[in-house]
Design an enzyme around this catalytic site. Structure first.
Site, mmCIF file in Angstrom:
data_model
loop_
_atom_site.group_PDB
_atom_site.id
_atom_site.type_symbol
_atom_site.label_atom_id
_atom_site.label_comp_id
_atom_site.label_asym_id
_atom_site.label_seq_id
_atom_site.Cartn_x
_atom_site.Cartn_y
_atom_site.Cartn_z
ATOM 1 N N LEU A 1 -1.649 3.408 10.315
ATOM 2 C CA LEU A 1 -1.394 4.204 9.125
ATOM 3 C C LEU A 1 -2.375 3.942 7.993
ATOM 4 O O LEU A 1 -2.577 4.796 7.138
ATOM 5 C CB LEU A 1 0.032 3.954 8.617
ATOM 6 C CG LEU A 1 1.168 4.299 9.589
ATOM 7 C CD1 LEU A 1 2.512 3.972 8.958
ATOM 8 C CD2 LEU A 1 1.101 5.760 10.008
ATOM 9 N N ASP B 1 1.132 -4.920 -11.195
ATOM 10 C CA ASP B 1 0.149 -4.067 -10.510
ATOM 11 C C ASP B 1 0.720 -2.665 -10.309
ATOM 12 O O ASP B 1 0.561 -2.048 -9.261
ATOM 13 C CB ASP B 1 -0.217 -4.693 -9.158
ATOM 14 C CG ASP B 1 -1.497 -4.105 -8.573
ATOM 15 O OD1 ASP B 1 -2.266 -3.471 -9.316
ATOM 16 O OD2 ASP B 1 -1.723 -4.264 -7.356
#
Length: 304
Positions: free
Chosen positions: A17, A142
């Site tokens: 992926l 983040d």
């Protein structure tokens, strides 16, 4: 990892992926019940896996309000195991599959921005998820559109990914002792936004030192002050801007000189928000590099 092989005793790898700096991500199917899972395989040289520490903390914390609605907006670790490769051991996370990120979806928009009617509920979900994290004393640090993934509501999309891989195998090349696959792009996802990637997250209420990507850094981090969960709220503000506007609010100005870049970054904040309040200036001796005691900007930027 090789597509078609079984790892972790009962997870069959069905597609690649994606990949990042410290991991690759695969779609796996549990041979015991046919359920699909995401397998995140970390590099064997990763000495400290902060994301694992945060996952375990969240699983054991008792300070969060029971039934907190934000939990459904935070990615969870389902299982983990160690994979022995030709050059060492790799820690593997097993997690629920998710759809595309907000950044990927935004890049597919003709104007590269979202309508306000879509951004408002997205920000609401992010805030609820952050409230859960902050109650658990976790600061993400983040937070941006690439770390916000859309949950899956229909596993038939995952079955199609496997079928497509069987019908038209992904391009690959064979190295000496491994196969390198092209990632298979996976669309889909109509569920809640999910906050992901806790590799830079901190546990606790107060912290010191660098954190956050340069263009998203809150002023207290730039100025080496103590910081905590409010830096995530700063990131939410920038996230909202980035989803609504084609250009970032604060860009990186000088990557070769961190000191000069900090000066430019703080100058842009001051131009937009006005001078910082006196109580803020007193929190760090480094503020004297950029402002006088009454909050007026210094005439010259600091140099290295």
């Amino acid at each position: 990892m090789r597509i078609g092989e079984v790892t972790g005793e009962h997870y069959q790898v069905v597609a690649k992926l994606g990949y990042g700096v410290t991991s690759t991500v695969w779609l796996g199917r549990d041979l015991r019940d046919g359920k699909y899972w995401t397998l995140k395989v970390h590099i064997n040289s990763l000495r400290h896996n902060q994301e694992r520490v945060v996952f375990h903390h969240l699983a054991s914390v008792t300070t969060v309000t029971p039934g907190h609605p934000g939990k459904r907006h935070v990615r969870e670790l389902h299982d983990s195991f160690t994979l022995t490769g030709p050059h060492g051991d790799h820690e593997v996370f097993v997690m629920a599959p998710l759809g595309m990120s907000l950044r990927t979806m935004q890049q597919r928009q003709p104007t590269r921005v979202f309508m306000k009617m879509l951004v408002t509920p997205a920000i609401d979900q992010v805030l609820v998820g952050l409230d859960y994290l902050h109650e658990a004393e976790v600061v993400h640090t983040d937070l941006h559109s690439d770390n916000l993934l859309i949950a899956m509501t229909d596993d038939s999309i995952l079955a199609k990914v496997e079928e497509d891989e069987i019908r038209e195998p992904s391009a690959r090349k064979q190295d000496v002792d491994r196969s390198i696959y092209v990632s298979r792009y996976m669309l889909g996802g109509a569920g809640p936004l999910t906050i992901c990637d806790f590799g830079q997250a901190r546990i606790g209420r107060e912290h010191i030192g660098h954190a956050m990507p340069l263009q998203f850094r809150a002023p207290e981090i730039i100025l080496n002050m103590e910081w905590g969960s409010p830096v995530d709220m700063w990131a939410v503000g920038l996230l909202a801007w980035d989803l609504l506007e084609p250009k970032m609010l604060f860009d990186v100005y000088d990557t070769d000189s961190p000191e000069l870049n900090n000066a430019h970054h703080l100058a842009a904040m001051t131009a937009l928000l006005g001078p910082p309040p006196p109580e803020f200036l007193k929190r760090s001796g480094e503020t004297s590099k950029y402002w006088s005691e009454d909050g007026e900007p210094m005439d010259q930027c600091p140099t290295t």
